[in-house]
Structures are given as C-alpha cells and as structure tokens.
Design an enzyme around this catalytic site. Sequence first.
Site, mmCIF file in Angstrom:
data_model
loop_
_atom_site.group_PDB
_atom_site.id
_atom_site.type_symbol
_atom_site.label_atom_id
_atom_site.label_comp_id
_atom_site.label_asym_id
_atom_site.label_seq_id
_atom_site.Cartn_x
_atom_site.Cartn_y
_atom_site.Cartn_z
ATOM 1 N N LYS A 1 21.536 75.411 73.810
ATOM 2 C CA LYS A 1 21.519 74.150 73.001
ATOM 3 C C LYS A 1 20.836 73.057 73.463
ATOM 4 O O LYS A 1 21.170 72.621 74.712
ATOM 5 C CB LYS A 1 22.875 73.866 72.434
ATOM 6 N N ALA B 1 27.764 67.455 65.021
ATOM 7 C CA ALA B 1 28.009 65.759 65.439
ATOM 8 C C ALA B 1 28.467 65.417 63.841
ATOM 9 O O ALA B 1 27.881 65.586 62.898
ATOM 10 C CB ALA B 1 26.878 65.208 65.943
#
Length: 331
Positions: free
Chosen positions: A174, A261
């Site tokens: 990531k 997020a």
Amino acid sequence: MTQLKSLTVNGETRRSPAATIADLVRELGLKPEKVAVEHNGEIAPRSTLEEAALAEGDQLEIVHFVGGGSGADSADDDSWEVAGHRFNSRLIVGTGKYKDFAQNAAAVEAAGAEIVTVAVRRVNISDPNQPVLMDHIDPKKVTYLPNTAGCFTADDAIRTLRLAREAGGWDLVKLEVLGEAKTLYPNMVETLRACEVLAKEGFKPMVYCTDDPIAAQQLEQAGAVAIMPLGAPIGSGLGIQNQVTIRLIVEGANVPVLVDAGVGTASDAAVAMELGCDGVLMNTAIAEAKDPIRMARAMKLAVEAGREAYRAGRMGRRKYADPSSPLAGLI
C-alpha cells in the site's frame, strides 16, 4: 512507462501491460502450462503462449479444469481479486492505535479480515524481545499489506517498501505519500512518481489518493493495481464526504477501488459499498471504538450489507410519494 492495452478477458474489459499471452496468464495468477486460451476466436497452442503477442482490443477466453459435482453455488461467488490475489472478505483492517496486539488480533478475527495493513518501522535494538505483530497475527493466515504511513516524499516511500520486500518478500503493498501533517492529505505529484518507480521494480501498489477521477486514471496508467480514494481525512471519522467523485472513480476504473480513510461507523462502510467500491480499509473506526471487537463485527456486517445492496440494485429516486398499495378500490 509500460503501455497498457485494453483487452477483453473472459468477457470482462481489463487494462494490462502484458506483452504476450503467457505474461497475461501469469498476471492473473495462473500458470501458462495449466490453462487453455482462445485468442480472437482461435485456439492458441500452449507451446506458443510465450511468443503470442497481445494487441489493443484483443479478446481472450482462458479456461482450466475444475472439480465438478460438488453442488457448490459458484454462481454466487462474490470474491474479489487484486494483482492475482483472491479474497473473500472486502474489509481490510489496520494495525495501529489498538491497546495491544492481542486486541488487534481479536478485532481482525471479528472483522473476518483477510488483509491487514502493517507499517514498516525500525527494529527496537534496545529490546529485541519486545512483542511483535507477527506473534499475534500470523502472516501465513492473513495477508500483510506493508504501507508507507508517515512518508512525505516519494523517495521515502520507495525506500520503505524496498525494505519491506526485503524483510518479508511482499510485492503487494500500500502506497501513500502525504502532503503535510495537519490534513494527512495525499501529495498526488509525489504519489504518482512513487507509483511509477515501484511498478517498474515489480511492486504491485495499492494506492491511497484523493477522491479525484483524473488522478485515479493517472495512477492506474502508472501501474497501480488498486485505487484507494479517501472518504474523508485519515482518522477523522467523518464518513464519505463526496459520493459523486467516488462513484465516478468506480465507473472509470479497471482495477479494484477501495475507500481508504474517513470511515467512522458502520453506515459509512455500507455507503462505500453501495457506491460500488470493491472494499473498505479502516483502522481508527474500529481501534478507537469503545468496544473495538463489537465494532469490528458491525463493520463486517455493514460491508456485507452494502455489497448485497449494490448487487441487488437500488430503487430509483422519486421527487414525490408513490404509494405501496394501489389507491383504486378504496372503501
């Protein structure tokens, strides 16, 4: 930069840098010697797959033998794939902010997560016997996704992931490159640069980015294997702030899209899935809940419910009321 070709593979459009059929087969996580391929309507002999060149617009059918007669409902298989790795759970869980590794491990189990993000940090040489994450979450059972949390330049992110690959052999990673500490918003110029370098080095970057459809396209062209737009600032718990652009990213992408997020509670996760996202990544929403284990279970159910709602197809929106029961024949 490697030129991506638009191909139709088993009825689905896919953009790929593969030069030959064998390259494509390996990109899909398969072995050329164990499949049969039809290329633009003609059977491609297995002995030619290494040399058989691919071109823009090619159509391929790739098949192999599977066990029959098991009675399993394969038509309802809703697993998803990223860079040749297949998963059933669409919920990815972080490994920060928990009170200890044991609680983190319990939350991962309650969430049913098959992937966890892990930060790369220096070894504590003053206390080498200190507990480590691998003591509690087995990387042989749960896929570790090394990330570049805390990196503010492309060079730092690249260096971090090179170390991660050396430490654990991981190529599925990531990538996030932050702009500044207050908002933790992605620096897209540095993110794009890092993505290009990592892809050329054989990494398969899943990339945290702004909720910008154009930036998402640029990342995919640069080699991103998944696009991960923020729903809201990291750790804010504000929920999905711009459903319009995330939906546009989903519609335009040829790789998985996961909200990363901003999720604060279960309804936020459901919204992300109802928009057609392939998954959701979260950390703070579970770790900072009053009962993290119960919240992990709630998030699991929310992701599943949102996905089912997306697959079912939402009713159309109307400007005015529409009665459920017919008005004709009233007493």
